[in-house]
Scaffold this active site. Structure first.
Site, PDB file in Angstrom:
ATOM      1  CB  ALA A 125      -6.702  -3.107 -10.006  1.00  0.00           C
ATOM      2  CE  LYS A 126      -1.709   0.281  -4.253  1.00  0.00           C
ATOM      3  NZ  LYS A 126      -0.817   0.468  -5.059  1.00  0.00           N
ATOM      4  N   GLY A 127      -5.994  -1.867  -4.077  1.00  0.00           N
ATOM      5  CA  GLY A 127      -6.737  -2.582  -3.202  1.00  0.00           C
ATOM      6  C   GLY A 127      -6.768  -1.067  -1.994  1.00  0.00           C
TER       7      GLY A 127
END
Ligand code: NAD
Length: 408
Positions: free
Chosen positions: A94-96
Site C-alpha cells: 500500500a502507499k499514501g
C-alpha cells in the site's frame, strides 16, 4: 477493484487524475482500494492506494509532495506488494500520498487530518511508514491520531520505534551483496568476498553512507561516491571515516564534493568509473538505454528504487552485467519495520534482516542459475513474489467460499 470514495475528488485532484484512468493501472493483483481524501477547510488533498492484502495488511510509506499523482502512489504500492512477498513477510502493499508543498504547510496538521480520514483502514488494511518528507515526528502524530501502535512503523523511540538512522536498508544491501558473491563465485569469475573489490556508490544519504560503512568495514574499496552536488574518486579507495563527515548533506558546503583525499569528478560520472560493483543509491531512472553502454562494472546492485530502466537492463544483460533488483536488495528497511511491528529490539531487527536477506538472495540467485548460465535475477525474483501472492489470494478465495457456504 473496489473504489472507495470518502468524498468526491476535489478539483485539483481531478486535474491530477485527468490523464490517469485508475482502471488503466488495475489488473488481477490490485489495487483493492483507492481512497481520495479531500478536506478543503485546511487544503488537504491526498490519496491512499491499498494494492494487495492477500498476504497481510498493506505495508507502505506515506509521502508529502506537491502534485503527487495517483499513478505514482499506485506504482509505489505495487512495488511494496512484491517487496513484502519476496521478503516473505506477512504484509501486502500500500502507499499514501498527500499533495502539498512540504516546506510551506504544517505537516503535522495535514498528517493528523489524513490519518483521521483513512482511520477505518488502519492498521487492518494499511500500516504506514515514513517516506519522502515524512519523518518520525509526523509518524508519531499519525499513530496518536489512530490510537494504535500498530498503525505505523518508523515511529519515534518513545513509541517503540526503531530509528531510521540505524541504517537497516544499507545494512541489508551489504548482506545481499555478500550473499551474491558467495553464490556467483561458484559459477563465474567473481570473487567470494567483498574484500579488495572496487565499489562506486551513487548517493550518500541514509542508504549509500550506511552501505559504504558496511563494505569498508569488510575490506572493500569504495573508489567513487556521489551526492546531489558532485562526486569524488580515488582508485586506491576513499577514506570512509573522512567521507562519512559529508553524509546526509543538505547544502553544497556539506557535500561529498568537499571531501579531502580524493579527486573531484563530474557528478554523474560516478556511474561510469571502472569498478567491480556499481550501486545506485539515490534516485530513479539513472541507468537508461542512453548510458547503459558506458558502464564499466560487473554487477549493478539496485539500492535505490527503480534506478535501471527495463531497456537498460536488457542492454546490460547482453554485455554480461547482472542487475540485482531493488525489491530484493533494498528490503532491509521493510524487514526492520516488521521487527518493529512485532515489538522487537533494534538488535533483533538487524538479525532478522541478516537472515531474511541472505535467504532470499540465495533463493533468487539459485533459481536464476542453470548450469553455467544465469538468467536475469529480476525474472526469478518476480516469479517467487507472484507465486507467494497468488497462493495467498487463492487461500483467501477458498476461505470466502467456505464462509459463503456456511452462511447458506
Ligand atoms: P536520502 O535522501 O537519505 O539520500 C539520497 C542521496 O542521493 C543524497 O546523498 C542525495 O544528495 C543524493 N542524490 C540526490 N539526487 C542525486 C543525483 N541526481 N545524483 C547523485 N546523488 C543524488 O535517501 P535514502 O533514504 O538514502 O534513499 C536512497 C534511495 O534508496 C531512494 O531511491 C529510496 O527510495 C531508496 N530506498 C530507501 C530506503 C530507506 O530505508 N532509506 C528503503 C528502500 C529504498
Amino acid at each position: 477493484m473496489e473504489k472507495t470514495k470518502m468524498q468526491e475528488p476535489p478539483k485539483a485532484m481531478l486535474d491530477m487524475l485527468e490523464n490517469v484512468n485508475v482502471s488503466a493501472f488495475s489488473d488481477e493483483w490490485g489495487p483493492e482500494k483507492v481512497i481520495f481524501v479531500n478536506k478543503p477547510e485546511i487544503g488537504l488533498e491526498g490519496i491512499l492506494v491499498i494494492d494487495n492484502t492477500a498476504l497481510g495488511p498493506g505495508k507502505g510509506g506515506m509521502r508529502i509532495r506537491l502534485g503527487v499523482t495517483p499513478l505514482e502512489v499506485f506504482k509505489l504500492a505495487r512495488t511494496m506488494t512484491w517487496k513484502c512477498a519476496l521478503a516473505d513477510l506477512p504484509f501486502g502493499g500500500a502507499k499514501g500520498g498527500i499533495s502539498a508543498d512540504p516546506y510551506s504547510i504544517d505537516k503535522s496538521k495535514y498528517v493528523k487530518a489524513f490519518a483521521a480520514a483513512v482511520a477505518e483502514f488502519v492498521p487492518d488494511k494499511w500500516i504506514a511508514a515514513p517516506d519522502m518528507n515524512v519523518g518520525e515526528k509526523e509518524i508519531g502524530v499519525f499513530v496518536e491520531e489512530i490510537g494504535d501502535l500498530r498503525a505505523a512503523t518508523g515511529k519515534p523511540e518513545h513509541l517503540g520505534g526503531i530509528p531510521h538512522e540505524l541504517g537497516t536498508t544499507g545494512f541489508g544491501v551489504g548482506v545481499s551483496i555478500e550473499t551474491t558473491l558467495q553464490v556467483l563465485s561458484q559459477v563465474s569469475k567473481l570473487q567470494e568476498s567483498v574484500e579488495g573489490l572496487r565499489f562506486a556508490i551513487q548517493g550518500f544519504g541514509n542508504v549509500g553512507s550506511e552501505l559504504a560503512k558496511y563494505l569498508s568495514n569488510k575490506g572493500a574499496k569504495i573508489v567513487a561516491i556521489s551526492d546531489y552536488w558532485g562526486a569524488i574518486y580515488n582508485r586506491n579507495g576513499i577514506n570512509i571515516s573522512r567521507a562519512l563527515k559529508h553524509a546526509y548533506a543538505t547544502t553544497p558546503a556539506q557535500s561529498i564534493n568537499n571531501c579531502n583525499g580524493a579527486t573531484k569528478i563530474e557528478r554523474d560520472s560516478v556511474l561510469y568509473v571502472d569498478c567491480d560493483i556499481l550501486v545506485p543509491a539515490a534516485i530513479a531512472n539513472v541507468i537508461t538505454q542512453k548510458n547503459a553502454h558506458l558502464l564499466k562494472t560487473k554487477l549493478v546492485v539496485e539500492a535505490a528504487n527503480n534506478p535501471t530502466t527495463n531497456r537498460a537492463e536488457q542492454i546490460l544483460f547482453k554485455k554480461g552485467i547482472l542487475v540485482l533488483p531493488d525489491f530484493l536488495v533494498n528490503a532491509g528497511g521493510v524487514i526492520g519495520s516488521y521487527a518493529e511491528y512485532l515489538g522487537k529490539s533494534a538488535d533483533e531487527a538487524f538479525s532478522l534482516i541478516n537472515s531474511k536477506i541472505r535467504q532470499n538472495t540465495q533463493l533468487v540467485l539459485e533459481n536464476s542459475i542453470n548450469g553455467k548460465r544465469i538468467a536475469p535475477p529480476r525474472t526469478s525474483a518476480m516469479l517467487i513474489a507472484k507465486e507467494r501472492v497468488l497462493k495467498a489470494m487463492k487461500g483467501r478465495m477458498a476461505q470466502e467460499l467456505i464462509k459463503t457456504k456456511i452462511r447458506r
